[in-house]
Scaffold this motif. Structure first.
Motif, short mmCIF file in Angstrom:
data_model
loop_
_atom_site.label_atom_id
_atom_site.label_comp_id
_atom_site.label_asym_id
_atom_site.label_seq_id
_atom_site.Cartn_x
_atom_site.Cartn_y
_atom_site.Cartn_z
N LEU A 151 1.35 -1.15 -0.15
CA LEU A 151 0.04 0.10 -0.49
C LEU A 151 0.57 0.82 0.20
O LEU A 151 0.76 2.64 -0.55
CB LEU A 151 -1.25 -0.29 1.49
N TRP A 152 1.85 1.39 1.13
CA TRP A 152 2.42 2.36 0.30
C TRP A 152 3.72 2.79 -0.35
O TRP A 152 3.61 3.86 -0.75
CB TRP A 152 3.65 2.11 2.12
N PHE B 271 3.23 5.31 -2.86
CA PHE B 271 4.74 7.21 -3.84
C PHE B 271 5.05 7.09 -4.28
O PHE B 271 5.01 7.35 -5.53
CB PHE B 271 5.68 6.16 -2.99
N ALA B 272 4.43 5.78 -5.56
CA ALA B 272 4.31 5.16 -7.10
C ALA B 272 3.35 7.28 -7.35
O ALA B 272 3.27 6.83 -8.82
CB ALA B 272 3.47 4.40 -7.29
N ALA B 273 2.50 7.28 -6.85
CA ALA B 273 1.76 8.75 -6.76
C ALA B 273 2.54 10.15 -6.71
O ALA B 273 2.03 10.86 -7.76
CB ALA B 273 0.58 9.24 -6.45
N HIS B 274 3.82 9.84 -6.29
CA HIS B 274 4.66 11.01 -6.80
C HIS B 274 4.78 11.33 -7.97
O HIS B 274 5.09 10.99 -8.88
CB HIS B 274 5.64 11.03 -6.06
N PRO B 275 4.48 12.94 -8.47
CA PRO B 275 5.40 13.30 -9.49
C PRO B 275 6.43 13.50 -10.07
O PRO B 275 6.17 12.95 -10.92
CB PRO B 275 4.88 14.89 -8.61
N ALA B 276 7.73 12.58 -9.71
CA ALA B 276 8.46 12.16 -9.89
C ALA B 276 8.34 10.81 -10.73
O ALA B 276 8.87 10.51 -11.84
CB ALA B 276 9.94 11.72 -9.49
N GLY B 277 6.96 10.34 -11.06
CA GLY B 277 6.64 8.95 -11.25
C GLY B 277 7.04 7.65 -10.79
O GLY B 277 6.34 6.57 -10.73
N TYR C 171 -2.28 11.10 -0.80
CA TYR C 171 -2.26 9.77 -0.62
C TYR C 171 -3.84 9.60 0.29
O TYR C 171 -4.11 10.44 0.70
CB TYR C 171 -1.34 8.99 -0.02
N ARG C 172 -4.41 8.62 -0.42
CA ARG C 172 -5.92 8.45 0.62
C ARG C 172 -4.94 6.59 1.49
O ARG C 172 -5.08 6.06 0.98
CB ARG C 172 -7.32 7.90 0.36
N ASN C 173 -5.57 6.52 3.05
CA ASN C 173 -5.72 5.58 3.66
C ASN C 173 -7.01 5.55 3.80
O ASN C 173 -7.87 5.62 3.56
CB ASN C 173 -5.01 6.02 5.38
#
Length: 179
Positions: free
Chosen positions: A57-58, A62-68, A124-126
């Motif tokens: 999940l984390w 983290f994959a949603a970071h603008p860095a891709g 992010y959502r939790n």
């Protein structure tokens, strides 16, 4: 030590410790992995499963970071666990293989993170809803969460008669300055 070097150190420590925990767990007598021991996630298997759920999940957050972070693409493709206790594997060998794979993804991804990417507020959502937090601090939480629950796993392994040997981060900290 730079923040990115510290992240790499934590990823390597995570990989080293998970290898030790899984090797010890693999040597347990039949039924010991599933044995209810009164831990927060019940058994050693439940604790190890929780770590896989949380890590997945984390990493997807983290994959949603603008860095891709293209190195997280394989984790993006995994169906997210419905909960932090959803059983992910029926078989310990498959769980172990996934752990080995995921830890290598974490090590490789950690080495790809740039210093300037750390000072970002990540949305992010939790289970409690939307959140926004400092990315570097979230990374530290990610590694601390692993360490916390591996400590529980270490206790459960000790209760089952397994020995892990040295487990301190100290053994992964370089004794010389780079360069």
């Amino acid at each position: 030590m730079s923040r990115t070097a510290h992240i790499c150190l934590m990823a390597q420590y995570n990989q080293w410790m998970n290898a030790k925990v899984y090797a010890a767990a693999a040597g347990l007598a039949p039924g010991e992995l599933q044995r209810e021991r009164g831990a927060f996630f019940g058994s050693l298997l439940g604790t190890l499963n929780h770590l896989l759920c949380g890590d997945t999940l984390w990493l997807q957050r983290f994959a949603a970071h603008p860095a891709g972070f293209p190195l997280l693409d394989p984790v993006r493709a995994i169906r997210p666990p419905a909960s932090l206790t959803e059983p992910l594997f029926d078989d310990f060998a498959a769980m172990h293989a996934h752990r080995l794979w995921l830890d290598q993804v974490i090590v490789d991804w950690a080495a790809s993170i740039n210093e300037d990417e750390l000072d970002h507020l990540l949305d992010y959502r939790n289970s409690k809803g939307p959140n926004r937090r400092h990315f570097f601090s979230l990374l530290m939480h990610f590694f601390n969460h692993q360490t916390h629950h591996r400590g529980q796993a270490s206790t459960l392994l000790s209760q089952a008669g397994a020995e892990l040997g040295d487990t301190d981060l100290l053994f992964c900290i370089p004794s010389q300055l780079p360069g």
